[in-house]
Design a protein around this motif. Structure first.
Motif, PDB file in Angstrom:
ATOM      1  N   PRO A   1       0.808  -1.227   0.000  1.00 19.96           N
ATOM      2  CA  PRO A   1       0.000   0.000   0.000  1.00 19.96           C
ATOM      3  C   PRO A   1       0.836   1.268   0.000  1.00 19.96           C
ATOM      4  N   ILE A   2       2.042   1.206   0.561  1.00 21.04           N
ATOM      5  CA  ILE A   2       2.941   2.365   0.520  1.00 21.04           C
ATOM      6  C   ILE A   2       3.374   2.612  -0.921  1.00 21.04           C
ATOM      7  N   ALA A   3       3.849   1.551  -1.583  1.00 23.56           N
ATOM      8  CA  ALA A   3       4.339   1.680  -2.958  1.00 23.56           C
ATOM      9  C   ALA A   3       3.248   2.151  -3.909  1.00 23.56           C
ATOM     10  N   TYR A   4       2.023   1.716  -3.665  1.00 22.68           N
ATOM     11  CA  TYR A   4       0.907   2.089  -4.551  1.00 22.68           C
ATOM     12  C   TYR A   4       0.720   3.597  -4.593  1.00 22.68           C
ATOM     13  N   ASN A   5       1.102   4.288  -3.539  1.00 21.25           N
ATOM     14  CA  ASN A   5       0.933   5.735  -3.475  1.00 21.25           C
ATOM     15  C   ASN A   5       2.000   6.502  -4.245  1.00 21.25           C
ATOM     16  N   PHE A   6       2.964   5.800  -4.811  1.00 22.63           N
ATOM     17  CA  PHE A   6       3.904   6.430  -5.731  1.00 22.63           C
ATOM     18  C   PHE A   6       3.308   6.554  -7.131  1.00 22.63           C
ATOM     19  N   LEU A   7       2.171   5.908  -7.373  1.00 20.23           N
ATOM     20  CA  LEU A   7       1.507   5.995  -8.668  1.00 20.23           C
ATOM     21  C   LEU A   7       0.653   7.248  -8.733  1.00 20.23           C
ATOM     22  N   SER A   8       0.584   7.859  -9.912  1.00 26.29           N
ATOM     23  CA  SER A   8      -0.256   9.035 -10.084  1.00 26.29           C
ATOM     24  C   SER A   8      -1.724   8.657  -9.922  1.00 26.29           C
ATOM     25  N   LYS A   9      -2.567   9.637  -9.618  1.00 23.68           N
ATOM     26  CA  LYS A   9      -3.992   9.383  -9.438  1.00 23.68           C
ATOM     27  C   LYS A   9      -4.603   8.824 -10.718  1.00 23.68           C
ATOM     28  N   GLU A  10      -4.180   9.334 -11.852  1.00 23.81           N
ATOM     29  CA  GLU A  10      -4.696   8.840 -13.129  1.00 23.81           C
ATOM     30  C   GLU A  10      -4.314   7.382 -13.345  1.00 23.81           C
ATOM     31  N   TYR A  11      -3.086   7.032 -12.982  1.00 28.15           N
ATOM     32  CA  TYR A  11      -2.637   5.647 -13.131  1.00 28.15           C
ATOM     33  C   TYR A  11      -3.405   4.739 -12.168  1.00 28.15           C
ATOM     34  N   GLN A  12      -3.654   5.220 -10.951  1.00 21.55           N
ATOM     35  CA  GLN A  12      -4.427   4.442  -9.992  1.00 21.55           C
ATOM     36  C   GLN A  12      -5.858   4.215 -10.477  1.00 21.55           C
ATOM     37  N   ASN A  13      -6.402   5.164 -11.223  1.00 21.96           N
ATOM     38  CA  ASN A  13      -7.748   4.983 -11.767  1.00 21.96           C
ATOM     39  C   ASN A  13      -7.794   3.869 -12.810  1.00 21.96           C
ATOM     40  N   LYS A  14      -6.654   3.616 -13.446  1.00 24.83           N
ATOM     41  CA  LYS A  14      -6.569   2.546 -14.446  1.00 24.83           C
ATOM     42  C   LYS A  14      -6.180   1.211 -13.823  1.00 24.83           C
ATOM     43  N   LEU A  15      -5.487   1.274 -12.694  1.00 29.54           N
ATOM     44  CA  LEU A  15      -4.956   0.075 -12.054  1.00 29.54           C
ATOM     45  C   LEU A  15      -5.387   0.078 -10.589  1.00 29.54           C
ATOM     46  N   SER A  16      -6.349  -0.752 -10.253  1.00 29.60           N
ATOM     47  CA  SER A  16      -6.842  -0.793  -8.870  1.00 29.60           C
ATOM     48  C   SER A  16      -5.768  -1.346  -7.942  1.00 29.60           C
ATOM     49  N   TYR A  17      -5.936  -1.129  -6.638  1.00 28.59           N
ATOM     50  CA  TYR A  17      -4.953  -1.636  -5.687  1.00 28.59           C
ATOM     51  C   TYR A  17      -4.881  -3.159  -5.728  1.00 28.59           C
ATOM     52  N   ASP A  18      -6.030  -3.816  -5.847  1.00 33.76           N
ATOM     53  CA  ASP A  18      -6.033  -5.282  -5.898  1.00 33.76           C
ATOM     54  C   ASP A  18      -5.274  -5.788  -7.122  1.00 33.76           C
ATOM     55  N   GLU A  19      -5.473  -5.136  -8.263  1.00 34.09           N
ATOM     56  CA  GLU A  19      -4.746  -5.528  -9.472  1.00 34.09           C
ATOM     57  C   GLU A  19      -3.247  -5.300  -9.292  1.00 34.09           C
ATOM     58  N   TYR A  20      -2.923  -4.193  -8.671  1.00 34.10           N
ATOM     59  CA  TYR A  20      -1.508  -3.875  -8.407  1.00 34.10           C
ATOM     60  C   TYR A  20      -0.886  -4.937  -7.502  1.00 34.10           C
ATOM     61  N   PHE A  21      -1.548  -5.248  -6.411  1.00 38.20           N
ATOM     62  CA  PHE A  21      -1.050  -6.244  -5.465  1.00 38.20           C
ATOM     63  C   PHE A  21      -0.882  -7.609  -6.136  1.00 38.20           C
ATOM     64  N   ASN A  22      -1.865  -8.016  -6.915  1.00 37.91           N
ATOM     65  CA  ASN A  22      -1.819  -9.329  -7.577  1.00 37.91           C
ATOM     66  C   ASN A  22      -0.730  -9.408  -8.632  1.00 37.91           C
ATOM     67  N   SER A  23      -0.279  -8.265  -9.135  1.00 41.05           N
ATOM     68  CA  SER A  23       0.786  -8.281 -10.140  1.00 41.05           C
ATOM     69  C   SER A  23       2.120  -8.734  -9.542  1.00 41.05           C
ATOM     70  N   PHE A  24       2.211  -8.796  -8.211  1.00 46.17           N
ATOM     71  CA  PHE A  24       3.425  -9.249  -7.534  1.00 46.17           C
ATOM     72  C   PHE A  24       3.304 -10.691  -7.036  1.00 46.17           C
ATOM     73  N   ALA A  25       2.327 -11.413  -7.508  1.00 37.58           N
ATOM     74  CA  ALA A  25       2.121 -12.794  -7.063  1.00 37.58           C
ATOM     75  C   ALA A  25       3.394 -13.615  -7.251  1.00 37.58           C
ATOM     76  N   GLY A  26       3.819 -14.292  -6.187  1.00 33.25           N
ATOM     77  CA  GLY A  26       5.001 -15.148  -6.245  1.00 33.25           C
ATOM     78  C   GLY A  26       6.294 -14.460  -5.861  1.00 33.25           C
ATOM     79  N   VAL A  27       6.274 -13.128  -5.725  1.00 31.33           N
ATOM     80  CA  VAL A  27       7.505 -12.373  -5.458  1.00 31.33           C
ATOM     81  C   VAL A  27       7.750 -12.254  -3.955  1.00 31.33           C
ATOM     82  N   GLY A  28       8.985 -12.521  -3.524  1.00 32.27           N
ATOM     83  CA  GLY A  28       9.332 -12.427  -2.115  1.00 32.27           C
ATOM     84  C   GLY A  28      10.411 -11.408  -1.815  1.00 32.27           C
TER      85      GLY A  28
END
Length: 280
Positions: free
Chosen positions: A90-117
Motif C-alpha cells: 500500500p505504501i508503494a501504490y501511493n507512488f503511482l499518479s492518481k490517473e494511473y491508480q484509476n486505471k490500475l486498482s490496488y487489488d490488481e496492483y497487489f496481484n501483479s506481484f504474485a510469487g515475489v518475495g
C-alpha cells in the motif's frame, strides 16, 4: 588446434553470457524497518507519502523500489514472515499518479506481484523520450516462489517507467514489466545482439548503412554509430540485460553539422514488404 574446434570454443564462450545472471549491486537500499513501521497496517487510501520521497524523478524511483525491496506476496512460506510481508504494497501504490491508480486498482496492483518475495533494483537510467516526457529504463532481480514449489528461484525483469510532475511531486504515470528469457538468446541468433540487429535491420532490410563504426560500450550501455547511404549519421543506443540480450533504447539521426535529433524508425514496418527466411 583445428579451425572447427576453435570455432566451437568461440561459440560456446559467446553463449555463456546468456547463462550467467547479474552480479550487480542493488540500488534500492534506502529504508530500514523503522520506515515501514510508520505505515504499518494502514490501507493504501489512508497513506500520505512525505513530500521528500518524490522530490525528483530519481528520488521517486529509488524510493519506490526501496519500499518494494522486502515486499512479499508468495502465498505464505513455512519459514514464517518474509521481509516486511505485505506492509510495503500500500505504501508503494501511493507512488503511482492518481490517473494511473484509476486505471490500475490496488487489488490488481497487489496481484501483479504474485510469487515475489524480494526485489532488487539493479539498473536504473533515464532515457530519451521522443515525446519529451520523463522516461526511465529499469531492471530488477527478484526472488520468487510459491506454495507449489518448495525451492525459491531468481527472476529478472526489465521495462520502462513514465513519470509526471504533480503538486505532490513526481509520480509514476505508467510502468511496463517484461520477463527476461534465459534460453532463447543462446539458441536463437541475431535478434538478441545489438551489432547484429543494426546490421540486419538497418543494413540488410533498410539498405541504409554505408559504414558502421566500432561499438562504444560503457557498462551496460552500447552506442552504435553508422554513416547512412542518405548522407546522414545515425546513433543507435542499446542496453544489455542480465540475460545478455541487447534492447534497443533510442535512435538518433544527424545531418551535417546539425544537432542530433531523436527519431522513431520501424524497420519491420518501413523496410520490409515481405519477410522470407533469407531475412533472418
Amino acid at each position: 588446434m583445428n579451425m572447427q574446434k576453435r570455432n566451437q570454443m568461440d561459440k560456446t564462450s559467446i553463449h555463456q553470457k546468456y547463462f550467467r545472471p547479474s552480479c550487480l549491486k542493488a540500488l534500492n537500499l534506502r529504508f530500514g524497518w523503522e520506515f515501514y513501521s510508520l505505515f504499518s497496517e494502514k490501507p493504501h487510501d489512508q497513506i500520505k507519502l512525505p513530500s521528500e520521497l518524490t522530490r525528483t524523478p530519481e528520488d521517486t524511483l529509488l524510493n519506490y523500489f526501496s519500499v518494494l525491496r522486502e515486499a512479499e506476496n508468495m502465498g505464505g512460506r513455512s519459514c514464517g514472515t518474509v521481509g516486511q510481508a505485505r506492509t510495503p504494497f500500500p505504501i508503494a501504490y501511493n507512488f503511482l499518479s492518481k490517473e494511473y491508480q484509476n486505471k490500475l486498482s490496488y487489488d490488481e496492483y497487489f496481484n501483479s506481484f504474485a510469487g515475489v518475495g524480494h526485489t532488487s533494483l539493479i539498473k536504473l537510467c533515464r532515457v530519451p523520450d521522443i515525446k519529451h516526457g520523463i522516461r526511465f529504463f529499469y531492471e530488477i532481480e527478484t526472488i520468487e516462489g510459491s506454495l507449489d514449489k518448495r525451492a525459491e528461484y531468481f527472476g529478472y525483469y526489465y521495462g520502462f517507467i513514465q513519470l509526471v510532475n504533480e503538486k505532490d511531486g513526481y509520480q509514476i504515470s505508467d510502468l511496463s514489466k517484461i520477463e527476461e528469457d534465459f534460453l532463447c538468446a543462446p539458441y536463437h541468433g541475431w535478434s538478441h545482439d545489438a551489432e547484429a540487429v543494426v546490421e540486419v535491420k538497418y543494413g540488410g532490410w533498410c539498405k541504409l548503412i554505408q559504414k558502421r563504426y566500432p561499438t562504444i560500450t560503457n557498462g551496460y550501455v552500447k552506442n552504435i554509430y553508422f554513416q547512412g547511404n542518405d548522407g546522414a549519421d545515425y546513433c543507435m543506443i542499446f542496453f544489455t540485460l542480465t540475460n545478455g540480450t541487447d534492447v534497443e533504447i533510442a535512435q538518433f539521426r544527424k545531418v551535417g553539422n546539425k544537432e542530433w535529433k531523436q527519431v522513431n524508425m520501424k524497420p519491420e514496418e518501413e523496410c520490409l514488404t515481405e519477410k522470407t527466411d533469407d531475412n533472418f
